[in-house]
Scaffold this motif. Structure first.
Motif, PDB file in Angstrom:
ATOM      1  N   ASP A 174     -66.503  41.286 103.242  1.00  0.00           N
ATOM      2  CA  ASP A 174     -67.777  40.625 102.964  1.00  0.00           C
ATOM      3  C   ASP A 174     -67.808  40.045 101.562  1.00  0.00           C
ATOM      4  N   ASN A 175     -67.355  40.819 100.577  1.00  0.00           N
ATOM      5  CA  ASN A 175     -67.366  40.339  99.200  1.00  0.00           C
ATOM      6  C   ASN A 175     -66.374  39.198  98.983  1.00  0.00           C
ATOM      7  N   ARG A 177     -65.473  36.975 101.267  1.00  0.00           N
ATOM      8  CA  ARG A 177     -66.054  35.761 101.863  1.00  0.00           C
ATOM      9  C   ARG A 177     -67.132  35.174 100.959  1.00  0.00           C
ATOM     10  N   HIS A 178     -67.952  36.042 100.367  1.00  0.00           N
ATOM     11  CA  HIS A 178     -69.034  35.553  99.509  1.00  0.00           C
ATOM     12  C   HIS A 178     -68.480  34.825  98.286  1.00  0.00           C
ATOM     13  N   ALA A 181     -66.819  31.528  99.228  1.00  0.00           N
ATOM     14  CA  ALA A 181     -67.809  30.495  99.557  1.00  0.00           C
ATOM     15  C   ALA A 181     -68.406  29.894  98.285  1.00  0.00           C
ATOM     16  N   GLU A 182     -68.688  30.740  97.290  1.00  0.00           N
ATOM     17  CA  GLU A 182     -69.256  30.238  96.043  1.00  0.00           C
ATOM     18  C   GLU A 182     -68.255  29.354  95.303  1.00  0.00           C
ATOM     19  N   THR A 271     -74.679  38.707  91.547  1.00  0.00           N
ATOM     20  CA  THR A 271     -74.463  37.263  91.552  1.00  0.00           C
ATOM     21  C   THR A 271     -75.758  36.534  91.240  1.00  0.00           C
ATOM     22  N   ASP A 272     -75.620  35.220  90.978  1.00  0.00           N
ATOM     23  CA  ASP A 272     -76.754  34.344  90.690  1.00  0.00           C
ATOM     24  C   ASP A 272     -77.600  34.830  89.529  1.00  0.00           C
ATOM     25  N   GLU A 461     -80.295  26.594 103.191  1.00  0.00           N
ATOM     26  CA  GLU A 461     -79.698  27.722 102.469  1.00  0.00           C
ATOM     27  C   GLU A 461     -79.436  27.364 101.019  1.00  0.00           C
ATOM     28  N   ARG A 465     -81.155  28.875  97.653  1.00  0.00           N
ATOM     29  CA  ARG A 465     -80.283  29.472  96.650  1.00  0.00           C
ATOM     30  C   ARG A 465     -80.555  28.883  95.269  1.00  0.00           C
TER      31      ARG A 465
END
Length: 497
Positions: A174-175, A177-178, A181-182, A271-272, A461, A465
């Motif tokens: 999961d991490n 992929r995240h 993607a970023e 993140t973010d 999305e 974001r």
């Protein structure tokens, strides 16, 4: 051994290999050195050409002073270039990033010329005055402009593909992929994901299938990172949280990569969050991340309100001829009122009436239900490129966001801000998920990150974001930067329909 094998790269075994720096990185470094040298030489040459202060009471310079000035200019050129290097202004980790790179350029210049000014004052060296008074401001400004141009050029190259670091992402599915993607979304940052290493590697078919479905080739496990780096030609290993990545294993991985030319970066689960809100606090040898809470109240909010009203008032005065011209164009080309009024939701969920120039036919709201199936936007927004409800004048003013100028009056009334999230409809707010409702913690804005990042071309999305990122990290500096970028986005007219 193949990347999926069982040889451990984190077990402390001696593993050595040499990974050279990417050729583009060497070319970029050489280009920056050459560009810096041109700017520095030009600034010093202009300073020497200006000569001494003709209006001073000091006697005319002697021939020895002129010679000394030229030699000092040469020495300053060498010292300036050395100072830029010592302050790592061309370091691969900061080149193209913007603020940090600019800060290092300014710091290198200020420290050097501060020292020169002190020495010149103590030694009564009049011939050094033009070098400090002319070369310093001119050269510093020139270096900043040069780095800005280089940054834009580098980003352009990266968006077209190329001149990017080859990244191997290591961690849980999961991490991984995240983060991938970023990095893929922000191509200009210069990180191309060339492979991933999952905890179980090829022994976890489900995780491998999921990763490969997202376009991420699985090239190894947590125990075969070094082999995967060699196989993919990666020059950067990005580590994200995973059950198998203990502090000891991560430390050993760092030891293994030492001397290989491969960077090791650790991406926290957080993140973010913008850089100014994050501080590293070493505790018992652990680099703990301290995160400051978002600023929603206090002096900063008051300053933002004053800034909005002052700038808004000035814009209303300056743009009054444009406002009158658009109002006449709307009134004379289609039936109906000049202004379009609509209920929107503002800060803390309070409703207010937003003002816009009418860009659609009068019965546009009644026509919406019949067009719902032709919606080209995902999420809760309705967007349609060839919307039949838009008038000819409306299409022009929407393209350049001129229809939104009356929102300046909403700003003056304190209902909106110049910069903030997009003002949503009540029907949209009813469909908001819990996290999306955080957009309502600040005033909506005439422009925002969504405006300068693609406008209507953004997915729902991405819109959420960007708005949430703004809500969590807003600052006056960021607001002014967004306002500057808005001008370029509006002039291009892309993404508006």
């Amino acid at each position: 051994m193949a990347p999926g094998g069982g040889s451990s790269a984190t077990s402390g075994e001696a593993t050595s290999f040499v990974s050279g720096r990417p050729s583009w990185l060497r070319r970029l470094g050489t280009t920056l050195v050459a560009a810096d040298l041109v700017v520095v030489a030009a600034a010093l040459a202009i300073a020497v050409a200006v000569g001494f202060d003709a209006g001073s009471d000091a006697p005319p310079p002697s021939g020895d002073d002129l010679v000394s000035q030229r030699w000092l200019a040469v020495l300053l050129g060498v010292a300036w270039m050395s100072s830029l290097s010592l302050h790592l202004s061309r370091d691969r980790r900061v080149v193209g990033t913007g603020p940090d790179e600019y800060k290092r350029v300014v710091t290198a210049s200020v420290r050097l010329f501060g020292l020169v000014a002190i020495v010149a004052y103590l030694g009564s060296a009049a011939y050094a005055r033009p070098l400090v008074a002319v070369a310093f401001p001119l050269g510093t400004a020139g270096l900043l402009l040069e780095r800005w141009v280089a940054r834009k050029w580098l980003h352009s190259r990266r968006r077209r593909g190329g001149w990017a670091h080859r990244v191997l992402v290591v961690g849980s599915p999961d991490n991984v992929r995240h983060l991938a993607a970023e990095l893929t979304r922000e191509k200009y940052a210069g990180f191309e994901v060339v492979g991933v290493c999952l905890p179980g590697g090829a022994d976890e078919p489900a995780a491998v299938t999921t990763a490969e479905a997202a376009g991420l080739p699985v090239v190894g496990s947590l125990n075969t990172v070094v082999e995967a780096v060699r196989a993919t030609g990666a020059d950067t290993v990005a580590v994200v949280p995973s059950v198998g990545l203990t502090p000891t294993a991560l430390r050993r991985l760092g030891w293994t990569l030492e001397g290989t030319g491969t960077d090791l970066v650790v991406a926290p689960a957080l993140t973010d969050v913008a850089g100014p809100r994050v501080h590293v606090r070493p505790v018992a040898g652990l680099p703990l991340l301290h995160v400051e809470p978002p600023q929603y109240e206090g002096p900063m909010r008051v300053a933002k309100g004053v800034f909005d009203r002052v700038v808004g008032s000035v814009l209303v005065v300056l743009l009054s001829p444009v406002l009158v011209a658009i109002a006449l164009a709307v009134k004379l080309t289609s039936k109906g009122p000049v202004f379009f009024r609509q209920q929107r939701v503002g800060r803390d969920g309070k409703a207010f009436t937003v003002f816009k120039f009418r860009s659609m036919v009068v019965n546009a709201e009644q026509m919406l239900a019949a067009l719902a199936e032709q919606n080209e936007h995902d999420g809760v927004l309705f967007k349609m490129r060839a919307d039949p409800r838009i008038t000819p004048v409306g299409r022009f003013i929407r393209r350049y966001s001129l229809d939104e100028l009356p929102q300046l009056f909403n700003v003056l009334r304190g209902e909106m801000s110049l910069v903030g999230p997009r003002p949503p409809l009540p029907s949209e707010v009813e469909r908001y998920a819990f996290d999306v409702r955080r957009r309502l913690l600040v005033k909506p804005g005439m422009t925002g990150l969504w405006q300068v990042s693609g406008r209507s071309d953004l997915s729902w999305e991405d819109t959420v974001r960007l708005d949430l990122y703004y809500v969590e990290n807003w600052s006056m500096t960021a607001d002014m930067l967004i306002l500057w970028k808005t001008l370029a986005a509006v002039m291009k007219g892309s993404g508006a329909y």
